[in-house]
Write a protein that holds these residues in place. Structure first.
Motif, PDB file in Angstrom:
ATOM      1  N   UNK A 113       0.822  -1.203   0.000  1.00  0.00           N
ATOM      2  CA  UNK A 113       0.000   0.000   0.000  1.00  0.00           C
ATOM      3  C   UNK A 113       0.859   1.258   0.000  1.00  0.00           C
ATOM      4  N   UNK A 162       0.423   5.533   1.365  1.00  0.00           N
ATOM      5  CA  UNK A 162      -0.340   6.297   2.348  1.00  0.00           C
ATOM      6  C   UNK A 162      -0.684   7.678   1.800  1.00  0.00           C
ATOM      7  N   UNK A 174       4.524   9.131   3.907  1.00  0.00           N
ATOM      8  CA  UNK A 174       5.299   8.355   4.888  1.00  0.00           C
ATOM      9  C   UNK A 174       6.528   7.670   4.308  1.00  0.00           C
ATOM     10  N   UNK A 175       7.366   8.438   3.649  1.00  0.00           N
ATOM     11  CA  UNK A 175       8.655   7.893   3.229  1.00  0.00           C
ATOM     12  C   UNK A 175       9.582   7.830   4.429  1.00  0.00           C
ATOM     13  N   UNK A 176      10.666   7.066   4.298  1.00  0.00           N
ATOM     14  CA  UNK A 176      11.653   7.028   5.364  1.00  0.00           C
ATOM     15  C   UNK A 176      12.636   8.180   5.141  1.00  0.00           C
ATOM     16  N   UNK A 177      12.475   9.230   5.922  1.00  0.00           N
ATOM     17  CA  UNK A 177      13.251  10.447   5.718  1.00  0.00           C
ATOM     18  C   UNK A 177      14.714  10.296   6.088  1.00  0.00           C
ATOM     19  N   UNK A 178      15.042   9.223   6.817  1.00  0.00           N
ATOM     20  CA  UNK A 178      16.425   9.017   7.221  1.00  0.00           C
ATOM     21  C   UNK A 178      17.170   8.112   6.241  1.00  0.00           C
ATOM     22  N   UNK A 234       8.309   1.875  -3.630  1.00  0.00           N
ATOM     23  CA  UNK A 234       8.599   1.137  -2.400  1.00  0.00           C
ATOM     24  C   UNK A 234       7.573   0.027  -2.187  1.00  0.00           C
TER      25      UNK A 234
END
Lengths: 256, 332, 297
Positions: free
Chosen positions: A84, A86, A90-94, A166
């Protein structure tokens, strides 16, 4: 009628007194693009969250490829083949763009702490496959040039594409896209519908929640309409546009 | 290409660190610097564990001194009172600490953020009080803990312990670096980024949290064992809740999400504690307080990482300035 | 345990419980308005107590003005802490804010150990009204205990009146329920946060001032007091002031009775272990709901 990849029976979710999803029965056909539409607060995102296991259903059942899904954790559902995106991306910013997609390969790889700690051959082998696959999905959404950039340094349109990549990297059978078109310009929307077609052509079933009616009517092969948590209609785009119940539901609010 | 550049940088750091480590303890340093280097190594191990948990996974622990202490006490009691081989004692300590962390990990990681912080703090307080009440030696602790030895070779001087401790420390650093850049490491960072998104791509968030917590606690336990066998004496006060806070200070100085930063953080704090601020009373914790506040307010990615990125920025500025100079030179 | 003993332990539990309740109120107010757990809350208590001793003993200020001044200085420190450390880190994550307030706590503790002339010794400010214990229901109660319980009751009533009948109090409540809607009707959440920190510092200072003569005080007392106050607030669920006060009394009485019972080797020093275990149990039992709340917000 061909078999359905996802089926819900009497699916309901209540938050305290508020019934967000109310006894929804639906069947999503394998290999099709299905859109779920409805006015704000119709329960579309809640329905997504129930399907992907973000929270448990209050009652009713969900079947994925005929198998009951209700008891499975969210992460198991991803492993089974439900991916899914969002609404708030909500990506992984780090992480970099590429690492975001590599993380998506998680359920399709196995090596763990021990192999990584000591760089065992298994880790090397799998890591090779992971990065090759990740590059493949990166190129699929046209972000190949940005592999080493931080994920949050991308403009919103590309962030949304990255989120889709992703999700695809989990190699799903069904992908749920939550408002993929929101915030995109006309050009980006055209690319998006193109991409969704390509995903379908890869043999992945697609469900999308979307407010942009031209986009939905252009790509959806089946449309399900929710209003105040209930399913009020379903059919092809043409059928839905003529349905008096749908028109009535939408008259209540401003159309954009 | 980029991958190779990264790896080259990574190995050059390791090599220079190794050279530094071998050179540092020799004569031209006064004697107790070797002791301080041993303490830096031990503290680095605890800090790296916290960095994995706090910096990479985003999960707070304010009770790490407890696991550090459990390792030390297990080692001390087993080797001194029960005359077990110190290596075996150390192994049992690590396994016991890991098992304890595993058992409490599942319930405690149902908590998040503030509540997790308080729960780990409470855990640290309980374990600390129990050290003073239930453990042998009470508040005075245990003295006469045997040295570690291989065959007939005992690590009985600080000079020898220096190599022992930094041997362990380097292994811990390398293992951690490898984990961070692997499938598991990405899963941990994903949990930090967004738990909902991590779950949605098949990451078992709870299990990864517990696993990294266990690893982090095992590091602390090993460090505790090394402390016990090096100092020969331990007491509850080495593991009081303030020690947990100091570990956070070291992690914060190093840059929470930086493995090699932990060496920097532990180095600075141990130097402050045992060298610069010795005899200055409470000035030490005033400085810790200031560090925690200032670093978190102005450079939340941590001091070491901030210095590193500032260096890169400065270099860029310099290059731009040089380019401008060259261009101007070409124009005239 | 005889009935007399029970009354004795009960009253001493009530006394300590009052302290926990006021400290807990500080946590609750700050948390409600800003969603921050202020790990420096216990240090406000310590500062109140230590300042009162300093002002009376070293500066020679008479009791009543010294007490008021101690509270005022604590309030100013609370406000400064908010303005310098919290407000400047506005976009900080939960983890950063935790570390910042811990930094503040450690900083206050260090300062207290450093600037007061008696260093790290334990001090006891003078009793407000002598030390002649008063017979009460078969127990002997120290007059300072009446001061502590009395102050708590007065503070609670004042706080209730403040939150219910003043504009500022109502604004605080509105901000606690929804900062977004509060700011839409013209309430500045940052001003409210400042007021919350000030109020919490006042509560901490007051409790420190009244308790110090009976329980003694040192530069390191703040840590445990803060944690106990947190237990009170978490028994109360961080919701209403009343629930927090009930939580404080519950903890005080449980602790006191637990000490009264002969546990063999598990004697009085286990008071803190009991309090921490209670805390862990409450957090774990509530963990499902806490997670749900966080997801909603």
């Amino acid at each position: 009628m061909s078999e359905s990849i996802l089926e819900t029976r009497g699916l309901s979710k209540a938050f305290g007194g508020l019934i967000a999803v109310d006894k929804v029965d639906m069947a999503v056909e394998t290999g099709k693009i299905t859109a779920i539409i409805g006015p704000n607060g119709a329960g579309k995102t809640t329905l997504f969250n129930l399907i992907t296991g973000v929270y448990p259903a209050s009652s009713g059942d969900i079947f994925f490829q005929g198998k009951p899904l209700k008891k499975e954790h969210a992460h198991t559902r991803a492993t089974l083949g439900i991916a899914r995106t969002f609404q708030n991306v909500l990506l992984f910013g780090n992480m970099t763009v590429l690492e975001n997609i590599m993380t998506g390969q998680h359920p399709r790889s196995r090596y763990g702490f021990l192999e990584s700690a000591f760089r065992l051959p298994k880790a090397h082998r799998e890591e090779e496959t992971i990065s090759l696959n990740a590059m493949k999905y990166l190129n699929l959404v046209g972000l190949g040039m940005h592999a080493e950039q931080n994920a949050l340094s991308l403009p919103l349109g590309q962030q949304k594409l990255l989120a889709i990549a992703r999700a695809l990297a989990t190699e799903p059978k069904l992908v749920l896209l939550d408002e993929p078109g929101a915030g995109l310009n006309i050009l980006e929307k055209r690319e998006l519908s193109d991409l969704i077609h390509r995903i379908r052509d890869m043999g992945i079933s697609v469900i999308l929640v979307e407010h942009d009616m031209p986009l939905v009517m252009g790509i959806a092969e089946w449309v399900i309409v929710l209003d105040t948590g209930k399913k009020i209609a379903e059919g092809t785009a043409a059928q839905i546009q003529k349905d008096p119940k749908v028109i009535a539901a939408y008259l209540g609010e401003d159309e954009d | 290409m980029l991958e190779r550049v990264k790896r080259k940088w990574y190995y050059s750091v390791i090599v220079s660190l190794l050279v530094l480590l071998i050179v540092i303890p020799f004569d031209w340093f006064p004697g107790h610097y070797t002791t301080i280097m041993v303490l830096i190594g031990i503290n680095t191990m605890v800090t790296v564990g916290l960095c994995l948990l706090l910096g990479y996974t985003g999960q707070v622990s304010l009770g790490h001194a407890a696991f550090y202490g459990i390792g030390a006490y297990f080692s001390a009691v087993l080797s001194k009172t029960y005359h077990l081989n110190p290596w075996l004692a150390m192994l049992i300590a690590a396994i016991a600490t890991g098992a304890f962390a595993y058992v409490i990990g599942y319930p405690i990681f149902r908590l998040k953020g503030n509540y997790l912080a308080v729960a780990t703090l409470a855990l640290g307080v309980i374990v600390y009080i129990l050290f003073g009440k239930l453990a042998p030696g009470g508040p005075d602790g245990i003295a006469g803990i045997p040295n570690l030895s291989i065959g007939g070779f005992a690590f009985d001087t600080w000079f020898k312990r220096y190599f022992l401790v930094w041997g362990f420390c380097l292994v811990v650093l390398l293992i951690s670096q490898n984990i961070v850049n692997s499938r598991s490491g990405r899963a941990l960072r994903a949990i930090h980024g967004s738990e909902a998104a991590a779950e949605s791509i098949g990451i078992n968030v709870d299990r990864f949290k517990v696993k990294i917590f266990v690893l982090s606690c095992v590091y602390a336990s090993l460090a505790g064992s090394l402390l016990a066998h090096s100092m020969a004496h331990i007491s509850p006060s080495s593991f009081d809740p303030m020690v947990s806070v100091i570990v956070v200070v070291m992690a914060v100085m190093g840059g929470l999400a930086s493995i090699w930063g932990a060496v920097f953080g532990a180095g600075i704090v141990v130097m402050l504690k045992h060298e610069l601020l010795l005899g200055f009373g409470e000035l030490e914790i005033i400085i810790y307080g200031l560090i925690l506040m200032l670093v978190m307010i102005f450079m939340p990615e941590g001091l070491f990482v901030w210095l590193k990125s500032s260096y890169v920025k400065l270099k860029e500025l310099y290059i731009r300035w040089r380019l401008g100079q060259i261009r101007r030179g070409a124009e005239t | 345990m005889s009935a007399d003993q029970f009354v004795q332990y009960f009253i001493s539990g009530l006394t300590m419980g009052s302290i926990y309740a006021i400290v807990g109120l500080g946590f609750t107010i700050i948390y409600a308005v800003t969603r921050i757990i202020n790990f420096a809350q216990g240090e406000f208590v310590m500062l109140g107590g230590m300042l009162s001793f300093y002002l009376i003993k070293s500066a020679g200020i008479p009791l009543a003005p010294a007490l008021i001044l101690s509270v005022l200085i604590t309030v100013v420190i609370g406000a400064i802490m908010y303005l310098l450390a919290i407000r400047t880190a506005r976009h900080a994550s939960v983890v950063s804010l935790i570390i910042i307030t811990i930094g503040a706590a450690v900083f206050f503790r260090g300062i207290a150990g450093e600037i007061f002339p008696w260093g790290v010794d334990i001090v006891r400010p003078p009793y407000f009204t002598g030390s002649q214990s008063i017979a009460f229901l078969g127990a002997y109660v120290h007059p300072q205990a009446f001061w502590i319980i009395g102050t708590t009751v007065v503070v609670m009533i004042l706080l209730h009146l403040f939150l219910t009948y003043t504009m500022v109090g109502k604004a605080l409540k509105a901000c606690a329920i929804s900062p977004v809607s509060a700011s839409m009707v013209g309430i500045n959440p940052r001003t409210m946060a400042l007021i919350a920190f000030t109020l919490a510092a006042a509560l901490g200072g007051i409790s420190g001032v009244v308790m110090a003569p009976l329980t003694l005080m040192s530069y390191s007392s703040g840590f445990m007091l803060g944690l106990k106050g947190f237990v009170a607030a978490s028994i109360g669920g961080f919701k209403s002031p009343v629930a927090t006060v009930i939580g404080g009394f519950t903890l005080g009485i449980v602790e006191s009775l637990a000490v009264g019972i002969d546990w063999g080797p598990f004697t009085s020093a286990y008071k803190d272990v009991i309090a921490m275990t209670v805390l862990l149990l409450i957090l774990l039992i509530r963990s499902g709901r806490l997670a749900e709340e966080e997801r909603m917000s």
